[in-house]
Design an enzyme around this catalytic site. Sequence first.
Site, PDB file in Angstrom:
ATOM      1  N   ALA A  38       0.859  -1.175   0.000  1.00 25.61           N
ATOM      2  CA  ALA A  38       0.000   0.000   0.000  1.00 25.61           C
ATOM      3  C   ALA A  38       0.898   1.228   0.000  1.00 25.61           C
ATOM      4  CB  ALA A  38      -0.905  -0.024   1.218  1.00 25.61           C
ATOM      5  N   GLY A  71       0.689  -4.921   1.075  1.00 27.94           N
ATOM      6  CA  GLY A  71      -0.498  -5.018   0.223  1.00 27.94           C
ATOM      7  C   GLY A  71      -0.251  -5.804  -1.057  1.00 27.94           C
ATOM      8  N   GLU A 111      -0.594  -9.344  -0.042  1.00 22.61           N
ATOM      9  CA  GLU A 111      -2.024  -9.521   0.235  1.00 22.61           C
ATOM     10  C   GLU A 111      -2.832  -9.601  -1.061  1.00 22.61           C
ATOM     11  OE1 GLU A 111      -1.865  -6.047   2.788  1.00 22.61           O
ATOM     12  OE2 GLU A 111      -2.545  -7.242   4.482  1.00 22.61           O
ATOM     13  N   GLU A 171       4.682  -4.740   7.623  1.00 20.72           N
ATOM     14  CA  GLU A 171       3.907  -3.659   8.257  1.00 20.72           C
ATOM     15  C   GLU A 171       4.342  -3.303   9.667  1.00 20.72           C
ATOM     16  OE1 GLU A 171       2.600  -6.078   6.461  1.00 20.72           O
ATOM     17  OE2 GLU A 171       1.162  -5.246   5.040  1.00 20.72           O
TER      18      GLU A 171
HETATM   19  N1  CAA Z   1       4.521   3.120  -1.032  1.00 17.73           N
HETATM   20  C1  CAA Z   1       4.887   4.235  -1.662  1.00 17.73           C
HETATM   21  N2  CAA Z   1       5.975   4.332  -2.443  1.00 17.73           N
HETATM   22  C2  CAA Z   1       6.724   3.235  -2.567  1.00 17.73           C
HETATM   23  C3  CAA Z   1       6.417   2.029  -1.947  1.00 17.73           C
HETATM   24  C4  CAA Z   1       5.248   1.993  -1.137  1.00 17.73           C
HETATM   25  N3  CAA Z   1       4.826   0.873  -0.530  1.00 17.73           N
HETATM   26  N4  CAA Z   1       7.375   1.109  -2.250  1.00 17.73           N
HETATM   27  C5  CAA Z   1       8.239   1.730  -3.065  1.00 17.73           C
HETATM   28  N5  CAA Z   1       7.859   3.011  -3.259  1.00 17.73           N
HETATM   29  C6  CAA Z   1       8.543   4.034  -4.065  1.00 17.73           C
HETATM   30  C7  CAA Z   1       9.751   4.588  -3.338  1.00 17.73           C
HETATM   31  O1  CAA Z   1       9.371   5.588  -2.420  1.00 17.73           O
HETATM   32  C8  CAA Z   1      10.551   5.126  -4.491  1.00 17.73           C
HETATM   33  O2  CAA Z   1       9.989   6.355  -4.891  1.00 17.73           O
HETATM   34  P1  CAA Z   1      10.966   7.607  -5.302  1.00 17.73           P
HETATM   35  O3  CAA Z   1      11.693   7.094  -6.523  1.00 17.73           O
HETATM   36  O4  CAA Z   1      10.002   8.702  -5.591  1.00 17.73           O
HETATM   37  O5  CAA Z   1      11.864   7.812  -4.157  1.00 17.73           O
HETATM   38  C9  CAA Z   1      10.267   4.123  -5.605  1.00 17.73           C
HETATM   39  O6  CAA Z   1       9.073   3.448  -5.236  1.00 17.73           O
HETATM   40  C10 CAA Z   1      11.366   3.102  -5.737  1.00 17.73           C
HETATM   41  O7  CAA Z   1      11.568   2.506  -4.488  1.00 17.73           O
HETATM   42  P2  CAA Z   1      13.009   2.379  -3.781  1.00 17.73           P
HETATM   43  O8  CAA Z   1      13.879   3.502  -4.204  1.00 17.73           O
HETATM   44  O9  CAA Z   1      12.774   2.199  -2.317  1.00 17.73           O
HETATM   45  O10 CAA Z   1      13.508   1.025  -4.447  1.00 17.73           O
HETATM   46  P3  CAA Z   1      14.546  -0.022  -3.829  1.00 17.73           P
HETATM   47  O11 CAA Z   1      14.893  -0.960  -4.929  1.00 17.73           O
HETATM   48  O12 CAA Z   1      15.653   0.664  -3.122  1.00 17.73           O
HETATM   49  O13 CAA Z   1      13.700  -0.811  -2.712  1.00 17.73           O
HETATM   50  C11 CAA Z   1      11.790  -1.950  -1.831  1.00 17.73           C
HETATM   51  C12 CAA Z   1      12.613  -1.592  -3.087  1.00 17.73           C
HETATM   52  C13 CAA Z   1      12.590  -2.879  -0.913  1.00 17.73           C
HETATM   53  C14 CAA Z   1      10.510  -2.674  -2.284  1.00 17.73           C
HETATM   54  C15 CAA Z   1      11.437  -0.663  -1.075  1.00 17.73           C
HETATM   55  O14 CAA Z   1      10.856   0.267  -2.001  1.00 17.73           O
HETATM   56  C16 CAA Z   1      10.443  -0.857   0.034  1.00 17.73           C
HETATM   57  O15 CAA Z   1      10.822  -1.339   1.084  1.00 17.73           O
HETATM   58  N6  CAA Z   1       9.179  -0.453  -0.192  1.00 17.73           N
HETATM   59  C17 CAA Z   1       8.158  -0.499   0.806  1.00 17.73           C
HETATM   60  C18 CAA Z   1       7.696  -1.919   1.050  1.00 17.73           C
HETATM   61  C19 CAA Z   1       6.683  -1.959   2.160  1.00 17.73           C
HETATM   62  O16 CAA Z   1       6.967  -1.683   3.301  1.00 17.73           O
HETATM   63  N7  CAA Z   1       5.415  -2.344   1.824  1.00 17.73           N
HETATM   64  C20 CAA Z   1       4.349  -2.443   2.756  1.00 17.73           C
HETATM   65  C21 CAA Z   1       3.558  -1.190   2.810  1.00 17.73           C
HETATM   66  S1  CAA Z   1       2.388  -1.164   4.123  1.00 17.73           S
HETATM   67  C22 CAA Z   1       1.066  -2.010   3.532  1.00 17.73           C
HETATM   68  O17 CAA Z   1       1.062  -2.547   2.440  1.00 17.73           O
HETATM   69  C23 CAA Z   1      -0.110  -2.015   4.457  1.00 17.73           C
HETATM   70  C24 CAA Z   1      -1.204  -2.935   4.108  1.00 17.73           C
HETATM   71  O18 CAA Z   1      -1.179  -4.104   4.392  1.00 17.73           O
HETATM   72  C25 CAA Z   1      -2.408  -2.412   3.486  1.00 17.73           C
END
Ligand code: CAA
Length: 261
Positions: free
Chosen positions: A63, A108, A111, A131
């Site tokens: 998400a 998400g 999920e 999360e």
């Molecule tokens: N939300 C918003 N933006 C996200 C995102 C997310 N979940 N995941 C990645 N992005 C964005 C980053 O912010 C980045 O944007 P910018 O280029 O504008 O900075 C772009 O995507 C590329 O990401 P990274 O630079 O971080 O890429 P990376 O290769 O270094 O890392 C990754 C990849 C490990 C997937 C890392 O992006 C990451 O950890 N993302 C978040 C994963 C996460 O925690 N997901 C769970 C979210 S909570 C949820 O989903 C709740 C639920 O159950 C409903």
Amino acid sequence: MDFILYEVNGAVGTITINREKALNALNSQVLDELNATLDAVDLDAVRCLILTGAGAKSFVAGADIGEMSTLTKAEGEAFGKKGNDVFRKLETFPIPVIAAVNGFALGGGCELAMSCDIRICAENAVFGQPEVGLGITPGFGGTQRLARLVGAGMAKQMIYTARNIKADEALRIGLVNAVYPAEELLAQAQKMAGGIAKNAPIAVRNCKKAINEGLDVDMDKAIVIEEKLFGDCFETEDQKYGMAFFLDKNKEKVKEPFQNK
Ligand code: CAA
């Protein structure tokens, strides 16, 4: 649509989450567009769906953390409901849905994949529920579907530790059915979807309903659900054709496509 691509090839529809710059993260707009795409699927023509993410790196990286960062309690609950409603629509969608997981399937994203009937993934896929590292619980069904898919013990370990797992481990614990080289993933998904689409569509739909609804009740009720759906098939032309074809001893005959009637 800004963030969803939908394409139909024969009887197979492919939905692609197309927000590559944010690794296909799910904001409200993506969820609304996914919902509208599902509503628009022509169920007379399409017999199986594939769901995947745009680009080579990510299925869905969760998400949208930016959007969630300022939510109030009530807004958080509403955002959870928005995701849950779409994912439940997918899970109970009349036709099978195959998740082709082409990279990160986190939060998400994991999920979303779990709301599909079948998951296959690329060798670079990464699954996890990160999360609790962000100060929240999984919010789009992760606490429920992961436990049902891989068992409560493994689900609790993954969710409490927020540890990501790679494709081979996802295969070992039963989170995915198969792992393929990335360049073969979509072709394999198409092949499986094509195989499903060749079978009697009403029977396939009834199987999905029987499995899903049966898992939610005790065995005595579950077998009654199956009996009714089994019985319903005998009102279809496809059952009459399928069985007559089997019983016909003419070796020259060619099997016609099922009519979905
Ligand atoms: N939300 C918003 N933006 C996200 C995102 C997310 N979940 N995941 C990645 N992005 C964005 C980053 O912010 C980045 O944007 P910018 O280029 O504008 O900075 C772009 O995507 C590329 O990401 P990274 O630079 O971080 O890429 P990376 O290769 O270094 O890392 C990754 C990849 C490990 C997937 C890392 O992006 C990451 O950890 N993302 C978040 C994963 C996460 O925690 N997901 C769970 C979210 S909570 C949820 O989903 C709740 C639920 O159950 C409903």
